[in-house]
Write a protein that holds these residues in place. Sequence first.
Motif, short mmCIF file in Angstrom:
data_model
loop_
_atom_site.label_atom_id
_atom_site.label_comp_id
_atom_site.label_asym_id
_atom_site.label_seq_id
_atom_site.Cartn_x
_atom_site.Cartn_y
_atom_site.Cartn_z
N UNK A 103 0.87 -1.18 0.00
CA UNK A 103 0.00 0.00 0.00
C UNK A 103 0.91 1.23 0.00
N UNK A 104 0.71 2.12 -0.96
CA UNK A 104 1.59 3.28 -1.05
C UNK A 104 0.78 4.54 -1.33
N UNK A 105 1.39 5.69 -1.11
CA UNK A 105 0.72 6.96 -1.41
C UNK A 105 0.90 7.27 -2.89
N UNK A 106 0.07 8.19 -3.38
CA UNK A 106 0.04 8.53 -4.80
C UNK A 106 1.38 9.06 -5.28
N UNK A 107 1.68 8.83 -6.55
CA UNK A 107 2.98 9.20 -7.10
C UNK A 107 3.22 10.70 -7.12
N UNK A 112 -2.21 -1.16 -3.77
CA UNK A 112 -3.16 -0.10 -3.40
C UNK A 112 -2.41 1.23 -3.38
N UNK A 113 -3.02 2.24 -3.97
CA UNK A 113 -2.43 3.58 -3.98
C UNK A 113 -3.44 4.56 -3.39
N UNK A 144 -3.40 4.82 4.28
CA UNK A 144 -2.59 3.61 4.11
C UNK A 144 -2.49 2.84 5.42
N UNK A 145 -2.38 3.54 6.55
CA UNK A 145 -2.36 2.86 7.84
C UNK A 145 -3.67 2.14 8.11
N UNK A 146 -4.78 2.77 7.72
CA UNK A 146 -6.09 2.14 7.90
C UNK A 146 -6.20 0.84 7.11
N UNK A 147 -5.67 0.83 5.88
CA UNK A 147 -5.70 -0.38 5.06
C UNK A 147 -4.79 -1.46 5.64
N UNK A 148 -3.65 -1.04 6.17
CA UNK A 148 -2.76 -2.01 6.82
C UNK A 148 -3.45 -2.63 8.03
N UNK A 149 -4.08 -1.79 8.83
CA UNK A 149 -4.77 -2.28 10.03
C UNK A 149 -5.88 -3.25 9.66
N UNK A 150 -6.51 -3.03 8.49
CA UNK A 150 -7.58 -3.92 8.03
C UNK A 150 -7.05 -5.22 7.45
#
Length: 306
Positions: A196-200, A223-224, A231-237
């Motif tokens: 999961x990464x932030x937008x380019x 996931x971007x 991104x932390x929320x997606x990791x936690x999920x």
Amino acid sequence: MNINCEILDLRAFLLVVELASFHRAAESLNLSQPALSRRIQKLEGSIGAPLLERTTRHVAPTAVGGELVPLVRRMLEEFDGSLFAFRELGERRGGLVTIACLPTAAYYFLPSVIRQFDAQYPNIRFRILDLPATDGLQAVARGEVEFGVNIMGSSDPDLTFDRLIEDPFVLAARKEHPLASRDVLTWQDLVPYQLITVHRSSANRILLDASLTKSNLALRWSYEVTHLSTSLGLVEAGLGISVLPRMATPQGDHPFLVTRPIRDPEISRTIGVVRRRGASLSPPAERFMRMLIETWGDASTPRMAT
């Protein structure tokens, strides 16, 4: 070159923009509409460009006017604050400090220093614009704020940068993830897992991609997102792992997440104070900036959650 305008000209311009009406602005300033129009025309003549678009039913700032609005607002607030400060007898002077700060840095750097500053200067007010890196740099360059806390990397010759701290990129994962059992990771260790990464367009992503490219490495993301918190929320999920600046990760013992250092290479972003070259700060802003640098300059980043 000197700009010949009066404080009332600036107040008139700002009030017309805020009220979107010459009639209501004139009433508020106790001016006739012709007198208000003359003040706006005088200001436009001094600037050398139209500042307002006028129709029979609508008033809105032009592109130049829109850029001028935040600068004029800050100038008037500081002017008014200075006048009120001089009226305070037997008390410490008041004032306003306006800064632009990365959201993660605002959370990490500012509270303790503001608390310390407030104990010494209780009448100073703060306006903190928590903005992404690019927007924060633009706010400093345009004079909307007195200084900013941002990532080093801008090549703008009109800005100066004073280093505060190195903020390394780390892995964020759930505690039960296979990589969580490792003390130290390499970038190759991340390849088999959904990332999961932030937008380019993000300054963090640009810095990360550029550093990895130098080592002939690249991230394959699943996931971007736009914000680090997402991104932390997606990791936690449990949807994957993420690479984040350590400052953006939970501090202390998190119930679900851990962070791990990544080596070969170790990549970090440099956080520091950004100012307009040659610009003078107000006395409160100068004092606060010095306190910020003295408190955090060359400090160590927080320990990772384990």
